[in-house]
Design a protein around this motif. Structure first.
Motif, PDB file in Angstrom:
ATOM      1  N   ALA A 144       5.197  13.640   8.929  1.00  0.00           N
ATOM      2  CA  ALA A 144       4.784  12.564   9.928  1.00  0.00           C
ATOM      3  C   ALA A 144       6.929  11.396  10.088  1.00  0.00           C
ATOM      4  N   MET A 145       7.242  11.984   8.939  1.00  0.00           N
ATOM      5  CA  MET A 145       8.640  11.074   9.027  1.00  0.00           C
ATOM      6  C   MET A 145       9.803  12.806   9.987  1.00  0.00           C
ATOM      7  N   ALA A 146       9.225  13.349   9.524  1.00  0.00           N
ATOM      8  CA  ALA A 146      10.261  14.286  10.955  1.00  0.00           C
ATOM      9  C   ALA A 146       9.485  14.059  12.027  1.00  0.00           C
ATOM     10  N   ARG A 147       8.108  13.954  12.044  1.00  0.00           N
ATOM     11  CA  ARG A 147       7.643  13.385  13.341  1.00  0.00           C
ATOM     12  C   ARG A 147       8.093  12.227  13.766  1.00  0.00           C
ATOM     13  N   TRP A 148       8.150  11.240  13.050  1.00  0.00           N
ATOM     14  CA  TRP A 148       8.942  10.024  13.838  1.00  0.00           C
ATOM     15  C   TRP A 148      10.710  10.097  13.920  1.00  0.00           C
ATOM     16  N   HIS A 149      11.231  10.549  13.486  1.00  0.00           N
ATOM     17  CA  HIS A 149      12.208  10.425  13.812  1.00  0.00           C
ATOM     18  C   HIS A 149      13.362  11.963  14.320  1.00  0.00           C
ATOM     19  N   ARG A 150      11.996  12.487  15.071  1.00  0.00           N
ATOM     20  CA  ARG A 150      12.793  13.187  16.354  1.00  0.00           C
ATOM     21  C   ARG A 150      11.612  13.040  17.591  1.00  0.00           C
ATOM     22  N   GLU A 151      10.522  12.477  17.411  1.00  0.00           N
ATOM     23  CA  GLU A 151       9.499  12.049  18.288  1.00  0.00           C
ATOM     24  C   GLU A 151      10.478  11.552  20.278  1.00  0.00           C
ATOM     25  N   GLU A 152      10.795  12.134  20.884  1.00  0.00           N
ATOM     26  CA  GLU A 152      10.857  10.840  21.641  1.00  0.00           C
ATOM     27  C   GLU A 152      12.333  11.195  21.836  1.00  0.00           C
ATOM     28  N   LEU A 153      13.299  11.534  20.639  1.00  0.00           N
ATOM     29  CA  LEU A 153      14.113  11.037  21.148  1.00  0.00           C
ATOM     30  C   LEU A 153      15.799  11.296  21.650  1.00  0.00           C
ATOM     31  N   GLY A 154      15.601  12.686  22.531  1.00  0.00           N
ATOM     32  CA  GLY A 154      15.539  13.305  23.614  1.00  0.00           C
ATOM     33  C   GLY A 154      15.238  12.099  25.230  1.00  0.00           C
ATOM     34  N   GLU A 155      14.614  12.005  25.178  1.00  0.00           N
ATOM     35  CA  GLU A 155      13.861  10.947  26.259  1.00  0.00           C
ATOM     36  C   GLU A 155      14.457   9.369  26.178  1.00  0.00           C
TER      37      GLU A 155
ATOM     38  N   ARG B  25       0.699  -1.204  -0.070  1.00  0.00           N
ATOM     39  CA  ARG B  25       0.190  -0.087  -0.310  1.00  0.00           C
ATOM     40  C   ARG B  25       1.146   1.027   0.296  1.00  0.00           C
ATOM     41  N   TRP B  26       1.964   1.513   0.819  1.00  0.00           N
ATOM     42  CA  TRP B  26       2.563   2.025   1.093  1.00  0.00           C
ATOM     43  C   TRP B  26       3.424   2.617  -0.683  1.00  0.00           C
ATOM     44  N   ALA B  27       4.040   1.622  -1.218  1.00  0.00           N
ATOM     45  CA  ALA B  27       4.393   1.588  -2.613  1.00  0.00           C
ATOM     46  C   ALA B  27       3.821   2.400  -3.456  1.00  0.00           C
ATOM     47  N   VAL B  28       2.244   1.354  -3.619  1.00  0.00           N
ATOM     48  CA  VAL B  28       1.578   1.951  -4.463  1.00  0.00           C
ATOM     49  C   VAL B  28       1.410   4.027  -4.447  1.00  0.00           C
ATOM     50  N   VAL B  29       1.298   3.456  -3.176  1.00  0.00           N
ATOM     51  CA  VAL B  29       0.425   5.257  -2.919  1.00  0.00           C
ATOM     52  C   VAL B  29       1.537   6.168  -2.896  1.00  0.00           C
ATOM     53  N   THR B  30       3.139   6.216  -2.817  1.00  0.00           N
ATOM     54  CA  THR B  30       3.787   6.746  -2.375  1.00  0.00           C
ATOM     55  C   THR B  30       4.309   7.343  -3.572  1.00  0.00           C
ATOM     56  N   GLY B  31       4.096   6.110  -4.734  1.00  0.00           N
ATOM     57  CA  GLY B  31       5.007   6.608  -5.831  1.00  0.00           C
ATOM     58  C   GLY B  31       3.439   6.409  -6.749  1.00  0.00           C
ATOM     59  N   ALA B  32       2.810   7.426  -6.580  1.00  0.00           N
ATOM     60  CA  ALA B  32       1.155   7.516  -7.130  1.00  0.00           C
ATOM     61  C   ALA B  32       1.260   8.728  -7.041  1.00  0.00           C
ATOM     62  N   SER B  33       1.927   9.477  -6.344  1.00  0.00           N
ATOM     63  CA  SER B  33       1.864  10.712  -6.181  1.00  0.00           C
ATOM     64  C   SER B  33       2.758  11.610  -7.150  1.00  0.00           C
ATOM     65  N   GLY B  34       3.926  11.311  -6.874  1.00  0.00           N
ATOM     66  CA  GLY B  34       5.237  11.945  -7.990  1.00  0.00           C
ATOM     67  C   GLY B  34       5.012  12.938  -7.823  1.00  0.00           C
ATOM     68  N   ASN B  35       4.790  13.349  -7.077  1.00  0.00           N
ATOM     69  CA  ASN B  35       4.472  14.941  -6.659  1.00  0.00           C
ATOM     70  C   ASN B  35       4.689  15.766  -5.166  1.00  0.00           C
ATOM     71  N   LEU B  36       6.138  16.424  -4.909  1.00  0.00           N
ATOM     72  CA  LEU B  36       6.460  16.706  -4.303  1.00  0.00           C
ATOM     73  C   LEU B  36       5.691  17.283  -3.195  1.00  0.00           C
ATOM     74  N   PHE B  37       4.175  18.325  -2.970  1.00  0.00           N
ATOM     75  CA  PHE B  37       3.314  18.810  -2.726  1.00  0.00           C
ATOM     76  C   PHE B  37       2.153  17.540  -1.909  1.00  0.00           C
ATOM     77  N   LEU B  38       1.782  16.391  -2.727  1.00  0.00           N
ATOM     78  CA  LEU B  38       0.595  15.673  -2.262  1.00  0.00           C
ATOM     79  C   LEU B  38       2.259  14.829  -1.022  1.00  0.00           C
ATOM     80  N   LEU B  39       2.498  14.577  -1.070  1.00  0.00           N
ATOM     81  CA  LEU B  39       3.820  14.130  -0.388  1.00  0.00           C
ATOM     82  C   LEU B  39       4.674  14.830   1.191  1.00  0.00           C
ATOM     83  N   ALA B  40       3.762  16.014   1.048  1.00  0.00           N
ATOM     84  CA  ALA B  40       4.332  17.009   1.568  1.00  0.00           C
ATOM     85  C   ALA B  40       3.858  16.514   3.707  1.00  0.00           C
ATOM     86  N   PRO B  41       2.508  15.441   3.795  1.00  0.00           N
ATOM     87  CA  PRO B  41       2.427  14.856   5.031  1.00  0.00           C
ATOM     88  C   PRO B  41       3.323  13.688   5.470  1.00  0.00           C
TER      89      PRO B  41
END
Length: 171
Positions: free
Chosen positions: A111-122, A91-107
């Protein structure tokens, strides 16, 4: 018709026929609604794709929240392995592949920025946690392209080694 049913129809279309087949008319037909019914919820193809991306993010956030573990990274690792084992990655591969547009991948970028920063200092060892989270991304990416690469034994070994990295080091 619920929005999830429209998103399901769009994802199925992508999986079955690829991004070239993703048209509003085809999604409406697959969902069994009029094109107007689809446009009521998603005013454009871009809005539909953005809706699919946002739902994938919400699904992963929910998966992280349901995993056992004392730290966010332990839950993130568990969610990644659950996604790999369940086959959700297509599902991830086909949906993100279909976007082909940086605006559509903004969310997804947010999310990636949040997932990789979430509680890291804790985390007991923030650098080890960062390494495990990045390893999860690599595992996810490779498994989305070659789901048969790792056996269950391989996944258990990877999980064991990543969890070992997360154990606090003696002072």
């Amino acid at each position: 018709m619920r929005k999830d049913e429209l998103l399901d129809a769009a994802e199925e279309l992508l999986c079955d026929q690829g991004s070239a087949a993703l048209t509003l008319a085809a999604v409406a037909d697959r969902a069994g609604v009029s094109k107007g019914g689809l446009l009521y919820h998603y005013g454009s193809k871009e809005a539909l794709i953005k809706g699919m991306v946002e739902r994938l993010i919400d699904d992963f956030d929910e998966l992280v929240s349901t995993q056992p573990g004392q730290t966010y990274t332990e839950r993130y690792l568990g969610a990644t392995l659950a996604a790999v084992r369940s086959g959700r990655l297509r599902r991830w591969a086909v949906v993100t592949g279909a976007s082909g547009n940086l605006f559509l991948l903004a969310p997804l970028r947010e999310a990636m920025a949040r997932w990789h920063r979430e509680e890291l200092g804790e985390e007991p060892d923030p650098r080890a946690s960062q390494i495990v989270r990045l390893a999860c991304e690599g595992l996810w990416d490779v498994a989305s392209h070659d789901p048969e690469l790792n056996s269950e034994d391989d996944l258990q070994e990877l999980e064991s080694r990543m969890k070992a990295l997360l154990k606090p080091r003696p002072s």
